[in-house]
Write a protein that holds these residues in place. Structure first.
Motif, PDB file in Angstrom:
ATOM      1  N   PRO A  57       0.819  -1.229   0.000  1.00  0.00           N
ATOM      2  CA  PRO A  57       0.000   0.000   0.000  1.00  0.00           C
ATOM      3  C   PRO A  57       0.851   1.276   0.000  1.00  0.00           C
ATOM      4  N   TYR A  58       1.933   1.267   0.751  1.00  0.00           N
ATOM      5  CA  TYR A  58       2.796   2.455   0.794  1.00  0.00           C
ATOM      6  C   TYR A  58       3.420   2.713  -0.578  1.00  0.00           C
ATOM      7  N   LEU A  59       3.875   1.641  -1.243  1.00  0.00           N
ATOM      8  CA  LEU A  59       4.473   1.813  -2.572  1.00  0.00           C
ATOM      9  C   LEU A  59       3.422   2.253  -3.588  1.00  0.00           C
ATOM     10  N   THR A  60       2.197   1.755  -3.446  1.00  0.00           N
ATOM     11  CA  THR A  60       1.138   2.180  -4.368  1.00  0.00           C
ATOM     12  C   THR A  60       0.876   3.678  -4.230  1.00  0.00           C
ATOM     13  N   GLU A  61       0.924   4.185  -2.991  1.00  0.00           N
ATOM     14  CA  GLU A  61       0.750   5.619  -2.778  1.00  0.00           C
ATOM     15  C   GLU A  61       1.897   6.419  -3.387  1.00  0.00           C
ATOM     16  N   HIS A  62       3.029   5.782  -3.591  1.00  0.00           N
ATOM     17  CA  HIS A  62       4.201   6.475  -4.123  1.00  0.00           C
ATOM     18  C   HIS A  62       4.569   5.990  -5.517  1.00  0.00           C
ATOM     19  N   GLY A  63       3.556   5.696  -6.328  1.00  0.00           N
ATOM     20  CA  GLY A  63       3.785   5.555  -7.760  1.00  0.00           C
ATOM     21  C   GLY A  63       3.884   4.157  -8.305  1.00  0.00           C
TER      22      GLY A  63
END
Length: 864
Positions: free
Chosen positions: A20-26
């Motif tokens: 989820p964190y990586l999805t928020e960052h592209g």
């Protein structure tokens, strides 16, 4: 190339990225791509500053490649905003695979907005795009995605089902077998804001995302171009595992890869068992360390490896520096090299014993002699390689490790500490004799400071001649305008520690009105600038009185920041953050949005190193070439103190200026046993002392000069323009004058030509006071005997001062040429370094260093 440390990968699934964190960052998990939307605060990609241009840009002056070329073509005007307003926008951005055909075909659009098939039909009909769309053409079926395995673009050619860039690449390659070529063809990068990950295998892709996540969480801004370069390097070198890849030791294209590998190793590492490795990673062992290792890989004896690992674990827990931990590794490796010369290679500690330890001391002393021979021999001497084989090989380069006098002491001292800690364990293994005594440790070698002692300087202080050359404008101009020059010049001027200068706040200058008591008892109010800074060493705030020229350098730096970084200031030029620094790093990061992060600690040393290479001529006071390695940031602090000590600044004043807690720390700059220049001047001046009547005091010879000076120091106190020998006043430390400080008519007053600058200053002050009283006579001052007596007293004091000054000038003129040159040089130095210090302001604003204040480091969460 650097070979990675041996590493066993963990079992699958031990570390997973935070999806989820990586999805928020592209991260586009479906397309296996990293996206960098323009304007996000976690990367460096921005929109072109031209309001009608939608192209991305990654660096200043924040113009895309088309706008930048047009801007440079007209001479690169300073006002970019005005240039953008008067310049038309470049053609629309053309990126294949991002825009769909305007007719509705599931195909990529060209510059006209139509796909290739529709554009051909429009041209055949002789219509414009608008006319063609008006007739309502039927959408054509799509060709699907590009046939290249790692490409997510739409196919644009019916026969090959390739996108436009891959169709071009396939043609350039000679149209090889299409099925085989599409399986190996690389991805095509046609936009700065998208980085494909499909070419990486699953293991490497997971490692890359773990490292990318760690990089994001550290707060820095990500550079998409560096991410692309790193991914391209992995693909080109067919890397199957990032942890075992043979990465270059340096290079911008692989910077991210080295960071990612370190992050992955930390995620997989076990802190509890790290000390049991042959190469101990310090950042795993303790979060206090940012990197580094303790290399024990060539320690063959199991017992020695055990005691060294246990000692490293204990030291790391006690909070010592990384240098001390690495020294344990060096000590163990040198001792292991000696053990290989013993029968059985010393694999059992019982076979070594006390006799073996004594033999090791002799063996290491011989290695110290070999190291000295190795250093003294020329590089092309064949004996050098023979001696090098007897020394410990380095793990960082081809040169062997040397046993210098300081390292000799450190190796024996450290090994003794290691063995003492595990002495009980050694005794249980029948090796009680494996130990070293305190007498076995060689004495720590003193530095060879003969030159500085003979010149009367502290160990690292620069000679005055060298300091003045560095402060010369022609040499300062060799530094690049901006941070490098401002930081170096301010460090030379104010003598603060490098950490303190790096962390100076933007508004670090305050002005105070100081009431100063003059020699005649009158009170004068003056305004003085003070530098307010944080002393990290004692965690207290401190105030340093500044000279106006110092304030000019700080003001120049503030104006530079306002011009270079306007985003950190409001419309009135005030910083948006009260914690903005005077020397903030220009790196763009989420933690440095408002200029609150300092430069790295190594930056000042790098600036000095480059500067010293550019300075053509640097000589000492004797005209000899000066060793430029002695010019380092902390030397400026020692130089600041030494020059003022030589100029006659009282020790208690210098202690306040240097913010020393103990007088003994300041005392090193006042070593009267050394033949300093100030002592030579005093020896000359001792023969020319006189009292207020002009009577010469007893001439002292070289034999009793020192004893007389000591007695004179005990039996006198300094007063304006000279010294007072009246015992009641001396016992009261200058606060018990029986004649109310009428020094220039007192028989206990003495002076000499070393007091000329202060005598002239006192004379000017009294002359100004007389003029003001004469102007006030009859208006503010009522005419009468008392007013006339005050005026007459000042006139007589001026006459007396003129006589004293004339006597001093006569004595100065009667000196020999050599003595006169020595005295005049000292007087000029005194004028240069003493008059810039508002001593009275220091005394009036003296502060106690034990007074508590707010700790900005704790407030910002920064350590060290």
């Amino acid at each position: 190339m650097t070979s990675p440390a041996p590493y066993a990968p963990p079992a699958a699934g031990t570390a997973e990225p935070d999806w989820p964190y990586l999805t928020e960052h592209g991260l586009d998990h479906a397309a296996l791509e990293l996206h960098f939307p323009l304007g996000a605060d976690w990367h460096t990609l921005r929109s072109c500053v031209h309001p009608a241009c939608d192209r991305p840009v990654e660096c200043s002056p924040w113009l895309c490649h088309r706008c930048l070329a047009a801007w440079r073509a007209v001479g690169s005007p300073d006002d970019i905003g005005a240039w953008c307003a008067s310049t038309p926008a470049p053609p629309a951005r053309r990126v294949y695979g991002e825009t769909r055909c305007s007719v509705g075909c599931p195909r990529p659009a060209e510059a006209s907005g139509l796909c290739k098939s529709c554009a051909g039909a429009r041209a055949a009909a002789g219509l414009t795009v608008a006319q063609y769309l008006a007739i309502g053409p039927r959408p054509r079926p799509g060709l699907g995605e590009c046939a290249v395995r790692v490409c997510s673009r739409w196919a644009n050619t019916k026969g090959t089902r390739l996108c436009v860039p891959h169709q071009r690449q396939w043609s350039v390659a000679g149209r090889p077998d299409l099925a085989g070529w599409t399986r190996t063809a690389p991805a095509v990068y046609t936009t700065m804001g998208v980085v494909p990950l499909g070419e990486l295998n699953e293991t490497v892709r997971a490692q890359v995302l773990l490292g990318y996540e760690s990089q994001l969480r550290q707060g820095g801004r990500i550079s998409p171009s560096q991410i692309k370069s790193a991914i391209r390097w992995l693909v080109d070198h067919s890397v199957a595992d990032l942890l075992t890849a043979d990465l270059p030791s340096k290079g911008q294209s692989t910077t991210c890869l080295r960071l990612w590998r370190r992050s992955v190793q930390l995620r997989y590492a076990d802190r509890e068992s790290e000390h049991q490795r042959a190469v101990i990673r310090l950042d795993v062992l303790s979060p206090r360390f940012s990197g580094g290792t303790v290399d024990l890989s060539d320690v063959h004896a199991p017992w020695l490896l055990h005691v060294a690992q246990q000692h490293v674990l204990q030291l790391a827990a006690s909070g010592v520096s990384a240098q001390r931990l690495r020294l344990v590794g060096y000590a163990a490796r040198w001792f292991a090299m000696f053990l290989r010369t013993l029968p059985g290679e010393g694999r059992r500690p019982a076979t070594v014993g006390r006799a073996g330890m004594t033999q090791y001391l002799r063996w290491l002393a011989q290695r110290a002699r070999d190291s000295a021979d190795y250093q003294n021999l020329p590089t092309d001497d064949p004996r050098r390689s023979v001696i090098g084989e007897r020394l410990l090989p380095s793990t960082a380069g081809p040169e062997p490790l040397l046993v210098t006098p300081q390292r000799h002491w450190g190796l024996v001292h450290t090994l003794r500490t290691v063995l003492d800690q595990e002495r009980a364990w050694l005794a249980a293994n029948d090796a009680a004799g494996v130990h070293l005594l305190a007498s076995d440790v060689p004495p720590y070698p003193d530095r060879d400071d003969t030159d500085s002692e003979m010149e009367g300087r502290s160990q690292d202080a620069l000679p005055e001649a060298v300091f003045l050359q560095l402060m010369a404008e022609e040499n300062l101009a060799l530094l690049p305008d901006g941070t490098a020059r401002d930081f170096t010049e301010l460090s030379l001027r104010i003598g603060r520690r490098p950490w303190e200068v790096r962390h100076l706040e933007f508004d670090c200058v305050v002005w105070h009105d100081i009431d100063i008591e003059a020699a005649d008892g009158s009170i004068q109010r003056r305004r003085h600038p003070f530098l307010v800074y944080w002393m990290q060493k004692v965690r207290r705030r401190h105030k340093l009185p500044l000279h106006p020229t110092d304030v000019e350098v700080i003001t120049r730096r503030q104006n530079y920041l306002r011009r270079a970084c306007p985003q950190w200031f409001d419309a009135d030029g005030k910083p948006l953050s009260p914690r903005m620094l005077l020397f903030p790093t220009p790196r763009l990061s989420r933690s440095n949005k408002l200029g609150e992060r300092p430069y790295e600690g190594s930056s000042p040393s790098y600036w000095l190193e480059v500067w010293m290479e550019a300075v053509d001529h640097l000589v000492d006071e004797h005209g000899h070439g000066f060793d430029r390695t002695r010019v380092f940031p902390y030397a400026f602090r020692h130089t600041y103190a030494q020059l003022r000590a030589d100029a006659g600044v009282p020790m208690e004043i210098l202690q306040v200026l240097m913010a020393h807690q103990e007088p003994s720390t300041t005392q090193i700059y006042y070593r009267v046993s050394h033949p300093r220049r100030v002592e030579a001047v005093r020896a000359i001046a001792a023969k020319y002392q006189f009292d207020v009547t002009g009577g010469r005091l007893r001439v002292r010879n070289s034999g009793d000069d020192l004893a007389d000076r000591i007695r004179a120091g005990v039996g006198s106190v300094p007063v304006p323009g000279g010294a007072c020998h009246e015992m009641n006043n001396v016992r009261a430390d200058g606060r018990g004058c029986p004649v109310y400080y009428r020094c220039f008519s007192c028989k206990f007053f003495t002076t000499d030509f070393t007091q000329l600058p202060e005598l002239r200053q006192v004379r000017d002050s009294k002359a100004e006071q007389l003029l003001r009283l004469e102007a006030a006579y009859g208006s503010v001052l009522a005419p009468g005997p008392l007013s006339r007596a005050n005026l007459e007293l000042l006139r007589q004091e001026l006459v007396q001062l003129d006589e004293l000054i004339a006597k001093c000038e006569t004595d100065l003129g009667s000196l020999t040429d050599d003595d006169k040159a020595t005295v005049e040089s000292w007087l000029h130095s005194r004028d240069r370094f003493l008059t810039v210090i508002p001593v009275a302001a220091v005394l009036a604003a003296r502060q106690h260093l034990d007074q508590p204040s707010i700790d900005p480091i704790l407030l910002t969460g920064e350590t060290g």
